[in-house]
Design a protein around this motif. Structure first.
Motif, mmCIF file in Angstrom:
data_model
loop_
_atom_site.group_PDB
_atom_site.id
_atom_site.type_symbol
_atom_site.label_atom_id
_atom_site.label_comp_id
_atom_site.label_asym_id
_atom_site.label_seq_id
_atom_site.Cartn_x
_atom_site.Cartn_y
_atom_site.Cartn_z
ATOM 1 N N GLY A 9 -49.948 53.110 28.614
ATOM 2 C CA GLY A 9 -50.067 53.472 27.211
ATOM 3 C C GLY A 9 -50.006 54.969 26.994
ATOM 4 O O GLY A 9 -50.223 55.773 27.908
ATOM 5 N N GLU A 10 -49.743 55.358 25.769
ATOM 6 C CA GLU A 10 -49.482 56.764 25.432
ATOM 7 C C GLU A 10 -50.624 57.684 25.835
ATOM 8 O O GLU A 10 -50.401 58.805 26.293
ATOM 9 C CB GLU A 10 -49.228 56.878 23.923
ATOM 10 N N ASN A 11 -51.864 57.242 25.684
ATOM 11 C CA ASN A 11 -53.002 58.122 25.950
ATOM 12 C C ASN A 11 -53.379 58.206 27.421
ATOM 13 O O ASN A 11 -54.194 59.061 27.798
ATOM 14 C CB ASN A 11 -54.220 57.655 25.143
ATOM 15 N N PHE A 12 -52.809 57.347 28.245
ATOM 16 C CA PHE A 12 -53.215 57.288 29.649
ATOM 17 C C PHE A 12 -52.037 57.323 30.618
ATOM 18 O O PHE A 12 -52.233 57.220 31.822
ATOM 19 C CB PHE A 12 -54.036 56.014 29.913
ATOM 20 N N GLU A 13 -50.827 57.479 30.123
ATOM 21 C CA GLU A 13 -49.662 57.329 30.989
ATOM 22 C C GLU A 13 -49.491 58.464 31.997
ATOM 23 O O GLU A 13 -48.856 58.276 33.044
ATOM 24 C CB GLU A 13 -48.391 57.180 30.154
ATOM 25 N N PRO A 80 -46.009 44.823 27.531
ATOM 26 C CA PRO A 80 -45.148 45.979 27.238
ATOM 27 C C PRO A 80 -45.727 46.973 26.259
ATOM 28 O O PRO A 80 -45.262 48.113 26.195
ATOM 29 C CB PRO A 80 -43.879 45.332 26.659
ATOM 30 N N ASP A 81 -46.744 46.584 25.491
ATOM 31 C CA ASP A 81 -47.211 47.490 24.436
ATOM 32 C C ASP A 81 -48.716 47.687 24.351
ATOM 33 O O ASP A 81 -49.183 48.457 23.517
ATOM 34 C CB ASP A 81 -46.697 47.022 23.058
ATOM 35 N N ASP A 82 -49.502 47.043 25.196
ATOM 36 C CA ASP A 82 -50.952 47.202 25.083
ATOM 37 C C ASP A 82 -51.441 48.512 25.696
ATOM 38 O O ASP A 82 -52.093 49.317 25.050
ATOM 39 C CB ASP A 82 -51.686 46.034 25.741
ATOM 40 N N GLY A 83 -51.151 48.749 26.962
ATOM 41 C CA GLY A 83 -51.692 49.909 27.641
ATOM 42 C C GLY A 83 -53.203 49.811 27.768
ATOM 43 O O GLY A 83 -53.829 48.813 27.387
#
Length: 244
Positions: A9-13, A80-83
């Motif tokens: 996910g965006e905040n942890f990638e 694919p979209d949770d993160g």
């Protein structure tokens, strides 16, 4: 050194590599259920808790911690979209897929065969590259469902007739016992036992299966609802996996 893992996910990638202590180690992480099967459910007055969403979040967090130490990690079930999510109440969806890219089957036996076959294929590929069996480990993460008044600490299953699986389950249990003693003072009652599950019989690499708690028990909810507790679960599991 950093690596980018969009699955987190965006905040942890962005994953910062802290050291290379797990370089050469291969982990296959399987969160329970997914796709058309949400797993066990808790129907509350204001919310619905779903096993596969919380097991998936803890599994992602464990994957990230392992990668920080240079392990190779394969998330066998992927959304694919949770993160990684910090919300208490995780939205339910049904778009998780197998690592192969194929949708997860509705039929339980076929779905379990999908994930175990994916692990076994990867395992054989690594073995052909010279990676030893001892450097490969499969981990299944679930949440149990029992009577509402039955509080359950994290407990572990091992593969019958596998000393490696038994030793790893005991290692994880001992780590949790130590963490409970250090941080809460509450007696830890997590167990280690064998169980003749499909994934335990059919996964070739050493495999450990765990239940994170009882989704019907209000006290156990604290273990999965709070994101800092889900992170603690991941970090304790990492500590158990690398302890001697």
């Amino acid at each position: 050194k950093t690596k980018t893992v969009p699955l987190f996910g965006e905040n942890f990638e962005e994953v910062k590599i802290k050291d290379e202590s797990l370089a050469g180690k291969i982990y296959y992480l399987v969160s329970g259920h997914g796709g058309p099967d949400p797993g066990t459910l808790y129907h509350g007055d204001r919310m619905l808790l779903c096993e596969d969403e919380y097991a998936y979040d803890v599994t992602l967090r464990l994957a990230r911690v392992l990668m920080e130490h240079s392990a190779t990690v394969h998330m066998i079930i992927q959304d694919p979209d949770d993160g990684i999510r910090n919300e208490a109440y995780l939205k339910i969806d049904h778009d998780e897929k197998c690592i192969t890219g194929k949708p997860l089957a509705l039929n339980q036996k076929i779905r379990l065969a999908q994930t175990t076959d994916a692990i076994n294929d990867l395992y054989r590929s690594y073995r052909n590259q010279g990676v030893s069996k001892s450097d490969q480990l499969a981990i299944n993460i679930h949440i149990d469902s029992r009577d509402a008044d039955m509080r359950r600490d994290v407990y572990f299953y091992y593969q019958e007739n596998s000393d490696e699986s038994l030793n790893m389950a005991r290692q994880l249990q001992q780590t949790f016992n130590q963490k409970y003693s250090e941080l809460s003072g509450r007696e830890y009652k997590g167990t280690v036992s064998s169980r003749n599950l499909f994934v335990m019989r059919n996964t070739i690499p050493t495999t450990v299966f765990m239940e994170l708690g009882n989704i019907q028990n209000i006290l156990d909810h604290k273990r999965i609802l709070y994101s800092n507790n889900r992170q603690a679960l991941a970090e304790w599991l990492y500590a158990g996996l690398v302890s001697e």
